[in-house]
Design a protein around this motif. Structure first.
Motif, PDB file in Angstrom:
ATOM      1  N   SER A 187      37.915  16.915 -20.309  1.00  0.00           N
ATOM      2  CA  SER A 187      39.047  17.636 -19.710  1.00  0.00           C
ATOM      3  C   SER A 187      38.854  19.132 -19.955  1.00  0.00           C
ATOM      4  CB  SER A 187      40.360  17.153 -20.330  1.00  0.00           C
ATOM      5  OG  SER A 187      41.452  17.824 -19.748  1.00  0.00           O
ATOM      6  N   THR A 188      38.675  19.900 -18.876  1.00  0.00           N
ATOM      7  CA  THR A 188      38.303  21.308 -18.999  1.00  0.00           C
ATOM      8  C   THR A 188      39.031  22.136 -17.943  1.00  0.00           C
ATOM      9  OG1 THR A 188      36.075  20.560 -19.643  1.00  0.00           O
ATOM     10  CG2 THR A 188      36.358  22.915 -19.178  1.00  0.00           C
ATOM     11  N   PRO A 189      40.082  22.857 -18.326  1.00  0.00           N
ATOM     12  CA  PRO A 189      40.777  23.706 -17.358  1.00  0.00           C
ATOM     13  C   PRO A 189      39.877  24.830 -16.864  1.00  0.00           C
ATOM     14  CG  PRO A 189      41.527  24.180 -19.593  1.00  0.00           C
ATOM     15  CD  PRO A 189      40.637  22.987 -19.687  1.00  0.00           C
ATOM     16  N   ASN A 208      29.402  26.213 -25.759  1.00  0.00           N
ATOM     17  CA  ASN A 208      30.543  27.127 -25.807  1.00  0.00           C
ATOM     18  C   ASN A 208      31.774  26.448 -25.256  1.00  0.00           C
ATOM     19  OD1 ASN A 208      29.158  29.709 -26.608  1.00  0.00           O
ATOM     20  ND2 ASN A 208      28.027  29.278 -24.721  1.00  0.00           N
ATOM     21  N   LYS A 209      32.904  26.714 -25.877  1.00  0.00           N
ATOM     22  CA  LYS A 209      34.167  26.180 -25.369  1.00  0.00           C
ATOM     23  C   LYS A 209      34.509  26.800 -24.031  1.00  0.00           C
ATOM     24  CE  LYS A 209      39.052  25.561 -26.553  1.00  0.00           C
ATOM     25  NZ  LYS A 209      40.115  25.853 -27.544  1.00  0.00           N
ATOM     26  N   VAL A 210      34.204  28.093 -23.896  1.00  0.00           N
ATOM     27  CA  VAL A 210      34.454  28.807 -22.644  1.00  0.00           C
ATOM     28  C   VAL A 210      33.118  29.205 -22.031  1.00  0.00           C
ATOM     29  CG1 VAL A 210      35.411  30.901 -21.622  1.00  0.00           C
ATOM     30  CG2 VAL A 210      36.723  29.657 -23.350  1.00  0.00           C
ATOM     31  N   CYS A 254      39.426  27.666 -19.949  1.00  0.00           N
ATOM     32  CA  CYS A 254      40.630  28.393 -20.358  1.00  0.00           C
ATOM     33  C   CYS A 254      41.792  28.010 -19.450  1.00  0.00           C
ATOM     34  CB  CYS A 254      40.399  29.902 -20.298  1.00  0.00           C
ATOM     35  SG  CYS A 254      41.845  30.875 -20.812  1.00  0.00           S
ATOM     36  N   GLU A 255      42.931  27.634 -20.068  1.00  0.00           N
ATOM     37  CA  GLU A 255      44.097  27.251 -19.276  1.00  0.00           C
ATOM     38  C   GLU A 255      45.136  28.352 -19.195  1.00  0.00           C
ATOM     39  OE1 GLU A 255      46.067  23.934 -21.008  1.00  0.00           O
ATOM     40  OE2 GLU A 255      46.338  24.874 -22.965  1.00  0.00           O
TER      41      GLU A 255
END
Length: 420
Positions: A295-297, A97-99, A132-133
Motif C-alpha cells: 500500500s503506497t500513496p 526508500n520509503k519515498v 507520501c499521502e
C-alpha cells in the motif's frame, strides 16, 4: 516509403527544442530530488487493463495490443504511470526508500485519430511522487509542472482542480449520477449513452454542448465526499493560495483513468478548443497495491510534449549551434595530417566541419561563408609541402600561416575569442 499515419519524424532542426525541454525538466526536477527512470515501451496487456480500467476509452479503443510469437498478450504503453508503478513493484524500490521521486520522458502509443498536437506515437514528460499521502505532495507536483511551463516561457495557463474522493464515495455518487442521467438518456450524445452503463463518471468530461447542459443540474460529487476527502482537498487549496498559484475548482473534472482518487488537476492553455490540456494528473493511492505491491500513496502528472511544443515554439528562441571552424581540403587528396588537426579541435571542444566535397578552394570558402563559420583551415598542396596551415578569418579577411607544430599553442591562445 512514408511514415505510418499518426507518427512523425523528429528532424535534426527540431531536436534542439526537444533537448531544451528535456534539459529544463532535468534541471528543475533534479533540484527537487527527482530521479529519472526509463521503462520499456512494451508491457503485458494486463498491466494497463488492471490499472487504467477496462471501461476506459484507452483500454477499449486506443491500445496497441497484440500477441507475440510466444502467444503473450502485449501492449505498447499508452501512458507512463502504470509502467512506473510496475517498475516500482518489480524492482522493489520500496525496500530502498520509503519515498521515491521519479520522472520520465518517452514515447507512448494510442490508436486515436491523428490531429494537431495528437499523434499515435506521442511523448509524455511525467513525474511520480511515490510514498507520501500528505496534501503537500499534491501541491509540490502541481508547482513543479508550473515551474517547468514558466521556464519554457509559457505563462498563460489555467489550473483546474477537483476532489474526486475515494472509491467508496465515487461508487455512491455514480449510482445517483446514473439515476439522474437515465432520465435524459436519449438526449445524451452517443459516447455518453455508451458510457452510461460502463463508466458514467466520464460523461462529466463530455465536450458535447447538449450533454453539458444536462449536467448543469446533475448531482455533484462533492456532496458525497467524507471529512477526510474534504480536509485533504482544502489543504491542497490552502497551500496553492499561499504560493499565489491561481486555480479554478472544476467540479466536472474527473480525469480519464480509473486509478485516481482525491486530487485531480489539469493545466490548460487559454485556447478555446478540446485539445487545450497540456498537463493532467492526480493522486493514486491504491494503484500500487492494486498491482500487487505494498500500500503506497502516490501522486503525479504527465505533460504531452507535442502539445507543449505547439504552445511554446514561438516563445523559445534557441541559439543555433554552428560549426565555428571549417577544414578545407581542395581536391580529393586527403592527407593523414588532418587527423592531428581534428584531435586538437576535439581537445579544445571547438565545433568543426571537414569539407570532403572535393570542390575547388573558392567553392569551399563560399560554402563556409554561407554556414557563418568563423575560421577556415586550409590544407592544400603548398601547406603540406611546407608543413603549415593557412588560417583564414572570414569576418576580417585576415589570413595567417601557422606551422603544424605551433597549431596547439595557437588554438589555446584564440579559443575564447572564437567561441564568443
Amino acid at each position: 516509403m512514408q511514415a505510418l499515419r499518426g507518427t512523425k519524424d523528429i528532424l535534426p532542426h527540431e531536436i534542439m527544442i526537444w533537448q531544451h525541454i528535456y534539459d529544463t525538466a532535468k534541471e528543475i526536477l533534479t533540484l527537487h530530488n527527482y530521479s529519472e527512470i526509463r521503462t520499456p515501451i512494451i508491457e503485458n496487456n494486463e498491466l494497463f487493463e488492471r490499472s487504467i480500467g477496462n471501461y476506459t476509452d484507452i483500454v477499449n479503443k486506443e491500445m496497441y495490443s497484440f500477441r507475440d510469437q510466444n502467444n503473450r498478450y502485449l501492449t505498447l504503453r499508452p501512458e507512463g504511470t502504470a509502467s512506473v508503478a510496475r517498475a516500482f513493484i518489480s524492482n522493489k524500490l520500496y525496500l530502498e526508500n520509503k519515498v521515491n521521486k521519479l520522472w520520465y520522458l518517452g514515447p507512448m502509443f494510442r490508436y486515436e485519430r491523428p490531429q494537431k498536437g495528437r499523434q499515435r506515437q506521442f511523448h509524455q514528460l511525467g513525474i511520480e511522487y511515490i510514498g507520501c499521502e500528505q496534501p503537500i505532495s499534491d501541491v509540490e507536483v502541481i508547482r513543479l509542472a508550473i515551474k517547468i511551463l514558466k521556464r519554457l516561457r509559457l505563462t498563460e495557463y489555467i489550473l483546474e482542480i477537483n476532489s474526486i474522493g475515494n472509491t467508496k464515495e465515487r461508487s455512491q455518487y455514480t449510482i445517483k449520477l446514473k439515476d439522474y442521467l437515465n432520465i435524459y438518456k436519449h438526449d445524451l450524445d452517443v459516447d455518453s449513452q455508451n458510457r452510461l452503463d460502463t463508466n458514467p463518471l466520464r460523461i462529466l468530461d463530455s465536450k458535447n454542448q447538449k450533454t453539458k447542459e444536462i449536467l448543469i443540474n446533475a448531482p455533484k460529487l462533492k456532496q458525497f465526499l467524507d471529512k477526510k476527502s474534504i480536509k485533504h482537498f482544502n489543504e491542497v487549496c490552502k497551500h496553492l493560495s499561499y504560493l499565489n498559484i491561481k486555480y479554478t475548482i472544476n467540479e466536472q473534472l474527473v480525469r480519464g483513468l480509473d486509478y485516481y482518487n482525491y486530487t485531480a488537476f489539469e493545466l490548460k492553455t487559454n485556447e478555446k478548443s478540446n485539445q487545450n490540456t497540456l498537463c493532467g494528473g492526480g493522486r493514486y493511492d491504491q494503484l500500487i497495491n492494486q498491482l500487487g505491491g505494498p500500500s503506497t500513496p502516490s501522486v503525479g502528472w504527465a505533460i504531452g510534449v507535442e502539445r507543449l511544443l505547439l504552445a511554446v515554439k514561438d516563445q523559445i528562441k534557441l541559439k543555433t549551434i554552428r560549426n565555428i571552424i571549417h577544414i578545407l581540403i581542395p581536391g580529393n587528396k586527403i592527407h593523414l595530417k588532418v587527423w592531428d588537426i581534428i584531435k586538437i579541435l576535439e581537445e579544445y571542444k571547438i565545433n568543426f566541419e571537414v569539407d570532403l566535397s572535393g570542390s575547388n578552394l573558392n567553392k569551399q570558402i563560399k560554402k563556409a561563408y554561407i554556414s557563418k563559420a568563423k575560421i577556415c583551415l586550409i590544407i592544400g598542396e603548398n601547406e603540406l609541402k611546407d608543413e603549415y596551415i593557412t588560417i583564414k578569418w572570414l569576418e576580417t579577411k585576415i589570413q595567417q600561416k601557422i606551422k603544424f607544430h605551433q597549431l596547439r599553442k595557437y588554438f589555446k591562445y584564440i579559443k575564447k575569442e572564437i567561441k564568443t
